[in-house]
Design a protein around this motif. Structure first.
Motif, PDB file in Angstrom:
ATOM      1  N   LEU A 130      18.572  55.286  20.906  1.00 23.80           N
ATOM      2  CA  LEU A 130      17.410  54.411  20.769  1.00 23.80           C
ATOM      3  C   LEU A 130      17.458  53.200  21.688  1.00 23.80           C
ATOM      4  O   LEU A 130      16.496  52.422  21.748  1.00 23.80           O
ATOM      5  N   GLY A 131      18.587  52.995  22.363  1.00 23.15           N
ATOM      6  CA  GLY A 131      18.708  51.864  23.280  1.00 23.15           C
ATOM      7  C   GLY A 131      18.662  50.528  22.584  1.00 23.15           C
ATOM      8  O   GLY A 131      17.976  49.609  23.033  1.00 23.15           O
ATOM      9  N   CYS A 132      19.383  50.419  21.475  1.00 27.35           N
ATOM     10  CA  CYS A 132      19.388  49.173  20.713  1.00 27.35           C
ATOM     11  C   CYS A 132      20.817  48.818  20.316  1.00 27.35           C
ATOM     12  O   CYS A 132      21.731  49.617  20.478  1.00 27.35           O
ATOM     13  N   THR A 133      20.985  47.619  19.796  1.00 29.99           N
ATOM     14  CA  THR A 133      22.289  47.201  19.302  1.00 29.99           C
ATOM     15  C   THR A 133      22.474  47.679  17.866  1.00 29.99           C
ATOM     16  O   THR A 133      21.514  48.102  17.210  1.00 29.99           O
ATOM     17  N   GLU A 134      23.695  47.578  17.388  1.00 27.57           N
ATOM     18  CA  GLU A 134      23.971  47.953  16.000  1.00 27.57           C
ATOM     19  C   GLU A 134      23.190  47.057  15.037  1.00 27.57           C
ATOM     20  O   GLU A 134      22.657  47.532  14.040  1.00 27.57           O
ATOM     21  N   GLU A 135      23.098  45.786  15.357  1.00 27.97           N
ATOM     22  CA  GLU A 135      22.370  44.847  14.505  1.00 27.97           C
ATOM     23  C   GLU A 135      20.885  45.189  14.455  1.00 27.97           C
ATOM     24  O   GLU A 135      20.262  45.134  13.391  1.00 27.97           O
ATOM     25  N   GLU A 136      20.315  45.530  15.616  1.00 32.20           N
ATOM     26  CA  GLU A 136      18.902  45.917  15.660  1.00 32.20           C
ATOM     27  C   GLU A 136      18.674  47.196  14.861  1.00 32.20           C
ATOM     28  O   GLU A 136      17.673  47.320  14.159  1.00 32.20           O
ATOM     29  N   LEU A 137      19.610  48.140  14.955  1.00 30.90           N
ATOM     30  CA  LEU A 137      19.498  49.386  14.202  1.00 30.90           C
ATOM     31  C   LEU A 137      19.562  49.116  12.699  1.00 30.90           C
ATOM     32  O   LEU A 137      18.749  49.634  11.936  1.00 30.90           O
ATOM     33  N   GLN A 138      20.507  48.296  12.278  1.00 28.45           N
ATOM     34  CA  GLN A 138      20.644  47.953  10.859  1.00 28.45           C
ATOM     35  C   GLN A 138      19.353  47.316  10.330  1.00 28.45           C
ATOM     36  O   GLN A 138      18.865  47.670   9.259  1.00 28.45           O
ATOM     37  N   LYS A 139      18.799  46.377  11.096  1.00 28.95           N
ATOM     38  CA  LYS A 139      17.568  45.696  10.691  1.00 28.95           C
ATOM     39  C   LYS A 139      16.399  46.677  10.614  1.00 28.95           C
ATOM     40  O   LYS A 139      15.605  46.643   9.674  1.00 28.95           O
ATOM     41  N   ALA A 140      16.325  47.575  11.593  1.00 29.95           N
ATOM     42  CA  ALA A 140      15.237  48.557  11.627  1.00 29.95           C
ATOM     43  C   ALA A 140      15.312  49.503  10.430  1.00 29.95           C
ATOM     44  O   ALA A 140      14.292  49.802   9.798  1.00 29.95           O
ATOM     45  N   VAL A 141      16.516  49.963  10.108  1.00 27.57           N
ATOM     46  CA  VAL A 141      16.682  50.874   8.967  1.00 27.57           C
ATOM     47  C   VAL A 141      16.368  50.147   7.666  1.00 27.57           C
ATOM     48  O   VAL A 141      15.732  50.702   6.776  1.00 27.57           O
TER      49      VAL A 141
END
Length: 58
Positions: free
Chosen positions: A31-42
């Motif tokens: 997805l081309g994102c950071t782990e923090e961005e992924l956590q927030k998105a989920v």
């Protein structure tokens, strides 16, 4: 049956499991994102890969 941790991709490509390091690594690259961005998105959009993609593309 136990998860095969040697596999690189997720067991179910329609869902994102942020509790497995190998899935987090896969999805952040895909997805081309950071782990923090992924956590927030989920947290905001749920575990659906489609919903997370839409959330990140806003």
């Amino acid at each position: 049956m136990a998860d095969d941790k040697t596999k690189r991709g997720p067991a179910d490509s329609s869902r994102i499991n942020v509790n497995e390091d190998y899935e987090v690594a896969y999805w952040t690259e895909a997805l081309g994102c950071t782990e923090e961005e992924l956590q927030k998105a989920v947290k905001s959009a749920g575990t659906s890969a489609k919903a997370v993609r839409e959330y990140l593309n806003k």
